[in-house]
Design a protein around this motif. Sequence first.
Motif, short mmCIF file in Angstrom:
data_model
loop_
_atom_site.label_atom_id
_atom_site.label_comp_id
_atom_site.label_asym_id
_atom_site.label_seq_id
_atom_site.Cartn_x
_atom_site.Cartn_y
_atom_site.Cartn_z
N ARG A 195 -5.88 4.24 -1.16
CA ARG A 195 -7.09 3.41 -1.93
C ARG A 195 -6.12 2.30 -2.81
O ARG A 195 -6.38 1.24 -2.78
CB ARG A 195 -7.99 4.02 -2.83
N LYS A 196 -5.14 2.93 -3.41
CA LYS A 196 -4.29 2.14 -4.33
C LYS A 196 -3.38 0.81 -3.77
O LYS A 196 -3.49 -0.14 -4.12
CB LYS A 196 -3.28 2.74 -5.19
N ASP A 243 -4.15 -2.63 -4.25
CA ASP A 243 -3.24 -3.58 -4.95
C ASP A 243 -2.85 -4.76 -4.13
O ASP A 243 -2.41 -5.93 -4.67
CB ASP A 243 -1.88 -2.73 -5.16
N ASP A 289 4.64 1.01 -6.70
CA ASP A 289 3.40 1.04 -7.56
C ASP A 289 3.95 0.64 -8.74
O ASP A 289 4.80 1.37 -9.51
CB ASP A 289 2.77 2.52 -7.40
N THR A 325 2.68 1.49 -11.71
CA THR A 325 2.64 2.67 -12.79
C THR A 325 3.62 3.69 -12.65
O THR A 325 4.13 4.20 -13.54
CB THR A 325 1.13 3.03 -12.60
N LEU A 330 2.68 6.12 -1.27
CA LEU A 330 1.55 6.68 -1.79
C LEU A 330 0.98 7.82 -0.98
O LEU A 330 1.10 7.66 0.34
CB LEU A 330 0.61 5.73 -2.24
#
Length: 282
Positions: free
Chosen positions: A67-68, A72, A103, A105, A111
């Motif tokens: 999902r990220k 993104d 990522d 973060t 991921l």
Amino acid sequence: MIRIYGIDFTSAPRRGKAITLAKAELNEKELMITDCEDLTSTTEFGEFLMTPGPWIAAIDFPFGQPRKLVLDYRWPCSWEGYVDYVSKIGKEAFEGCLRNYRDKTSGKRRLRRQTDVRAGSLSPMQLDFTPVGKMFFTGAPLLQRSPCTVIPFRICSSGAGIIVEGYPKLVAVKAIGRQGYKSDLPIPKNAHHRELRNSILKWIQSPAAQNVYGYRVGITESIVSDCLDDPKGDKLDALLCVMQAAWSLSKRRAKFGVPDDCDLLEGWIVDPALIITTMSGK
């Protein structure tokens, strides 16, 4: 009687490394695995997806991306939408997106989906060694363009087949733990791996496997021989996907074994181990 299929997928099928299609018949509580077929092109795989139902197939590649990653890159926020988008931008651009991603973060470059974390499977962004990202790029658009129901993303009433995502390692680990049963060495140099494949084949025909997957399993002698003499394990992986497809069918009234908290951007691997993990809160 319903047809059950298990498919070991490859992103570049050819005569020397085909997509392996295991075929089985389900009659009440008995699952009989009868044949294995090689699909040597994506065209042949696409033609298989057009086969009229009823049937169900578990296929061993990631149907979705994290999902990220989707958010993104601001890809369309639906499975059908971003699969179509990825197909249109082309292989080189898609692979560039995966290789260039980091990522902000966590700093991670790869991921994993929720289901990958629970299954212990690879990131669907991986392009090297086991190139599951390339499998996604090749396979997901074919699923998206097919008339099939693709669990959990799309329910169709076209009378075509049902597709679920499999991961054969989840079956194998129940038989032999985390030992590797594949080898790049020719027979007889891989005798140890051959014996491990034999142990898996015996387990899936045992009462222990029936207790987990719900079916008595029979395998023709020729298929057993083919699996033992296939050091790369493609034929055996296809058989293990058959187990997951049949189990998923038995859970069709419970979303084919997909839990309520499944992320519909990412998808889900079907196996009883993941349902147990989900229910335990792990």
